[in-house]
Design a protein around this motif. Structure first.
Motif, PDB file in Angstrom:
ATOM      1  N   ALA A 219       4.339  -5.768   1.403  1.00  0.00           N
ATOM      2  CA  ALA A 219       5.141  -6.571   2.424  1.00  0.00           C
ATOM      3  C   ALA A 219       6.499  -6.130   2.844  1.00  0.00           C
ATOM      4  O   ALA A 219       7.296  -5.898   1.930  1.00  0.00           O
ATOM      5  N   VAL A 220       6.618  -5.812   4.021  1.00  0.00           N
ATOM      6  CA  VAL A 220       7.984  -5.336   4.437  1.00  0.00           C
ATOM      7  C   VAL A 220       8.272  -5.418   6.196  1.00  0.00           C
ATOM      8  O   VAL A 220       7.119  -5.223   7.021  1.00  0.00           O
ATOM      9  N   GLU A 221       9.046  -5.994   6.390  1.00  0.00           N
ATOM     10  CA  GLU A 221       9.313  -6.094   7.961  1.00  0.00           C
ATOM     11  C   GLU A 221      10.538  -4.821   8.583  1.00  0.00           C
ATOM     12  O   GLU A 221       9.969  -4.436   9.406  1.00  0.00           O
ATOM     13  N   SER A 222      11.440  -4.440   7.403  1.00  0.00           N
ATOM     14  CA  SER A 222      12.247  -3.391   7.816  1.00  0.00           C
ATOM     15  C   SER A 222      12.918  -2.726   6.630  1.00  0.00           C
ATOM     16  O   SER A 222      13.123  -3.435   5.677  1.00  0.00           O
ATOM     17  N   VAL A 223      13.213  -1.450   6.600  1.00  0.00           N
ATOM     18  CA  VAL A 223      13.728  -0.980   5.520  1.00  0.00           C
ATOM     19  C   VAL A 223      14.895   0.061   5.972  1.00  0.00           C
ATOM     20  O   VAL A 223      14.899   0.794   6.996  1.00  0.00           O
ATOM     21  N   THR A 224      15.910  -0.416   5.061  1.00  0.00           N
ATOM     22  CA  THR A 224      17.138   0.468   5.338  1.00  0.00           C
ATOM     23  C   THR A 224      17.542   1.364   4.072  1.00  0.00           C
ATOM     24  O   THR A 224      17.658   0.861   3.055  1.00  0.00           O
ATOM     25  N   ALA A 225      17.628   2.728   4.199  1.00  0.00           N
ATOM     26  CA  ALA A 225      18.041   3.575   3.274  1.00  0.00           C
ATOM     27  C   ALA A 225      19.446   4.310   3.385  1.00  0.00           C
ATOM     28  O   ALA A 225      19.543   4.954   4.317  1.00  0.00           O
ATOM     29  N   THR A 226      20.236   3.873   2.364  1.00  0.00           N
ATOM     30  CA  THR A 226      21.477   4.298   2.762  1.00  0.00           C
ATOM     31  C   THR A 226      22.117   5.480   1.591  1.00  0.00           C
ATOM     32  O   THR A 226      21.874   4.986   0.322  1.00  0.00           O
ATOM     33  N   GLY A 280      23.649  17.007  -7.866  1.00  0.00           N
ATOM     34  CA  GLY A 280      24.724  16.103  -8.488  1.00  0.00           C
ATOM     35  C   GLY A 280      24.457  14.832  -8.425  1.00  0.00           C
ATOM     36  O   GLY A 280      23.306  14.282  -8.161  1.00  0.00           O
ATOM     37  N   SER A 281      25.499  14.003  -8.991  1.00  0.00           N
ATOM     38  CA  SER A 281      25.372  12.580  -8.940  1.00  0.00           C
ATOM     39  C   SER A 281      25.621  12.058  -7.562  1.00  0.00           C
ATOM     40  O   SER A 281      26.557  12.377  -6.764  1.00  0.00           O
ATOM     41  N   GLN A 282      24.984  10.763  -7.282  1.00  0.00           N
ATOM     42  CA  GLN A 282      25.214  10.208  -5.892  1.00  0.00           C
ATOM     43  C   GLN A 282      24.765   9.085  -5.857  1.00  0.00           C
ATOM     44  O   GLN A 282      23.847   8.585  -6.863  1.00  0.00           O
ATOM     45  N   ARG A 283      25.121   8.095  -4.947  1.00  0.00           N
ATOM     46  CA  ARG A 283      24.643   6.506  -4.949  1.00  0.00           C
ATOM     47  C   ARG A 283      23.464   6.405  -3.833  1.00  0.00           C
ATOM     48  O   ARG A 283      24.165   6.872  -2.613  1.00  0.00           O
ATOM     49  N   VAL A 284      22.582   5.713  -4.146  1.00  0.00           N
ATOM     50  CA  VAL A 284      21.699   5.192  -2.972  1.00  0.00           C
ATOM     51  C   VAL A 284      21.332   3.889  -2.892  1.00  0.00           C
ATOM     52  O   VAL A 284      21.146   3.344  -4.260  1.00  0.00           O
ATOM     53  N   THR A 285      21.223   3.322  -1.850  1.00  0.00           N
ATOM     54  CA  THR A 285      20.875   1.675  -1.830  1.00  0.00           C
ATOM     55  C   THR A 285      19.614   1.636  -0.885  1.00  0.00           C
ATOM     56  O   THR A 285      19.741   2.271   0.283  1.00  0.00           O
ATOM     57  N   VAL A 286      18.599   0.999  -1.282  1.00  0.00           N
ATOM     58  CA  VAL A 286      17.278   0.502  -0.476  1.00  0.00           C
ATOM     59  C   VAL A 286      17.354  -0.737  -0.099  1.00  0.00           C
ATOM     60  O   VAL A 286      17.272  -1.761  -1.094  1.00  0.00           O
ATOM     61  N   THR A 287      17.494  -1.405   1.109  1.00  0.00           N
ATOM     62  CA  THR A 287      17.241  -2.861   1.249  1.00  0.00           C
ATOM     63  C   THR A 287      16.166  -2.969   2.160  1.00  0.00           C
ATOM     64  O   THR A 287      15.895  -2.045   3.147  1.00  0.00           O
ATOM     65  N   VAL A 288      15.423  -3.959   1.865  1.00  0.00           N
ATOM     66  CA  VAL A 288      14.090  -4.321   2.518  1.00  0.00           C
ATOM     67  C   VAL A 288      14.217  -5.795   3.083  1.00  0.00           C
ATOM     68  O   VAL A 288      14.567  -6.684   2.402  1.00  0.00           O
ATOM     69  N   VAL A 289      14.023  -6.086   4.491  1.00  0.00           N
ATOM     70  CA  VAL A 289      13.789  -7.520   4.845  1.00  0.00           C
ATOM     71  C   VAL A 289      12.258  -7.753   4.815  1.00  0.00           C
ATOM     72  O   VAL A 289      11.456  -6.802   5.256  1.00  0.00           O
ATOM     73  N   GLY A 290      12.083  -8.982   4.363  1.00  0.00           N
ATOM     74  CA  GLY A 290      10.448  -9.382   4.332  1.00  0.00           C
ATOM     75  C   GLY A 290       9.992  -8.731   3.082  1.00  0.00           C
ATOM     76  O   GLY A 290       8.602  -8.752   3.038  1.00  0.00           O
ATOM     77  N   ALA A 291      10.677  -8.509   2.004  1.00  0.00           N
ATOM     78  CA  ALA A 291       9.937  -8.096   0.785  1.00  0.00           C
ATOM     79  C   ALA A 291       9.316  -9.125  -0.052  1.00  0.00           C
ATOM     80  O   ALA A 291      10.159 -10.398  -0.144  1.00  0.00           O
ATOM     81  N   ASP A 292       8.389  -9.027  -0.797  1.00  0.00           N
ATOM     82  CA  ASP A 292       7.821  -9.827  -1.905  1.00  0.00           C
ATOM     83  C   ASP A 292       7.525  -9.064  -3.052  1.00  0.00           C
ATOM     84  O   ASP A 292       7.712  -7.886  -3.383  1.00  0.00           O
ATOM     85  N   ALA A 293       6.687  -9.622  -4.021  1.00  0.00           N
ATOM     86  CA  ALA A 293       6.305  -9.227  -5.214  1.00  0.00           C
ATOM     87  C   ALA A 293       5.615  -7.865  -5.008  1.00  0.00           C
ATOM     88  O   ALA A 293       5.231  -7.085  -5.810  1.00  0.00           O
ATOM     89  N   THR A 294       4.788  -7.714  -3.750  1.00  0.00           N
ATOM     90  CA  THR A 294       3.922  -6.410  -3.533  1.00  0.00           C
ATOM     91  C   THR A 294       4.710  -5.256  -3.116  1.00  0.00           C
ATOM     92  O   THR A 294       4.096  -4.093  -3.004  1.00  0.00           O
TER      93      THR A 294
END
Length: 309
Positions: A219-226, A280-294
């Motif tokens: 389940a997903v409405e939108s994904v933002t990968a930063t 090398g090392s870096q930081r990544v964030t993934v945000t999802v709107v409309g997520a559930d256990a699946t």
């Protein structure tokens, strides 16, 4: 008055012990492989295992002394393997040449060249065999005792040597536990799962930036990968799309496809900033709107190296 210079006494230098690097070459194509050993003997003169040619582009302007630096261009590389094939007779020679054709026929696509060292490290590169200058029937390519000399030349559009194992990102999921007093207490995270919305530290081996391929399921409405270190991000509207959704960030093959393989590029928001991972090392964030256990978001990328050794 003369100046006398006393020569410095130089102690003899002990010879340095030679550390021979044993290398094994294997060619593969279409599920078949051929290790260049036994009757196949790779000779001195191998080329293409070191750093590829890199060139800086520049531009100039009137009344400006000097030039402005541009981008670094990495051209395709060539890998050359001088080989002796020892065959006791005509039938054995034909069988050897047939085995080579099965793994190095440019009409069937690229050949994977694997270089393995005794310490267990293997790196690969994909190239198309170039047979324009093949002179395998020339007089000086044959020996009286049953060997033939071959020059195997491969042109590799991507000049980087890659690790066999890919760099894996994620999977990112929602918080996977509730604790004994409900969700507000003692949240539990399973294994190495990464929680959506959390900033994650990722370490990328190699010396070259690499472009990940993302896969989104559930389940997903939108994904933002930063990419937190640079502030770059891409946003994908997944409304109405069937999964799994795949986002390929490589500029040479950039694409967004749904579970049926159909292009969904229009779902990607401008400015379409499909960012790479840097060594090398870096930081990544993934945000999802409309997520559930699946819901699950993961990615893989190649660890890219300048050289095979």
């Amino acid at each position: 008055m003369p100046i006398l210079i006393t020569p410095e006494v130089v102690e003899p230098v002990a010879p340095v012990a030679r550390d021979v690097v044993d290398v094994t070459f294997t060619l593969s194509q279409g599920g078949r492989s051929l290790e260049l050993s036994g009757i196949w003997q790779v000779q001195a003169g191998v080329e293409g295992l070191d750093d590829p040619p890199l060139q800086l582009t520049t531009s100039s302007a009137a009344a400006v002394l000097g030039e402005f630096p541009g981008a670094v261009v990495a051209s395709a590389r060539e890998v050359f393997l001088p080989v002796l094939v020892r065959a006791p007779g005509g039938a054995a020679w034909r069988a050897a040449k047939d085995a080579l054709r099965l793994v190095a026929n440019p009409l069937n696509g690229s050949t994977r060249i694997a270089v393995a060292t005794q310490d267990g490290r293997t790196r690969v590169i994909d190239g198309w065999r170039d047979t324009r200058d093949a002179t395998t029937w020339a007089v000086d390519t044959w020996g009286h005792d049953g060997w033939q000399r071959l020059g195997l030349l491969f042109r590799c559009p991507s000049p980087w040597w890659r690790d066999l194992a890919a760099v894996r990102l994620g999977p990112w999921r929602v918080s996977s536990g509730v604790g004994f007093l409900g969700p507000q207490f003692l949240p539990v995270h399973l294994g190495q799962d990464m929680v959506l919305g959390d900033e994650v530290l990722i370490d990328v081996p190699g010396q070259v930036q690499t472009w990940p391929t993302w896969v989104i399921t559930g389940a997903v409405e939108s994904v933002t990968a930063t990419h937190e270190d640079t502030g770059r991000e891409w946003v994908l509207d997944c409304t109405g799309l069937t999964g799994p959704i795949t986002v390929v960030t490589d500029p040479l093959a950039a694409a967004v496809t749904d579970g049926a393989g159909a292009s969904q590029w229009q779902a990607l928001a401008a400015p379409f900033d499909l960012w790479p991972l840097t060594p090398g090392s870096q930081r990544v964030t993934v945000t999802v709107v409309g997520a559930d256990a699946t819901t699950e978001v993961s990615a893989t990328a190649d660890a890219l190296h300048l050289a095979a050794l």
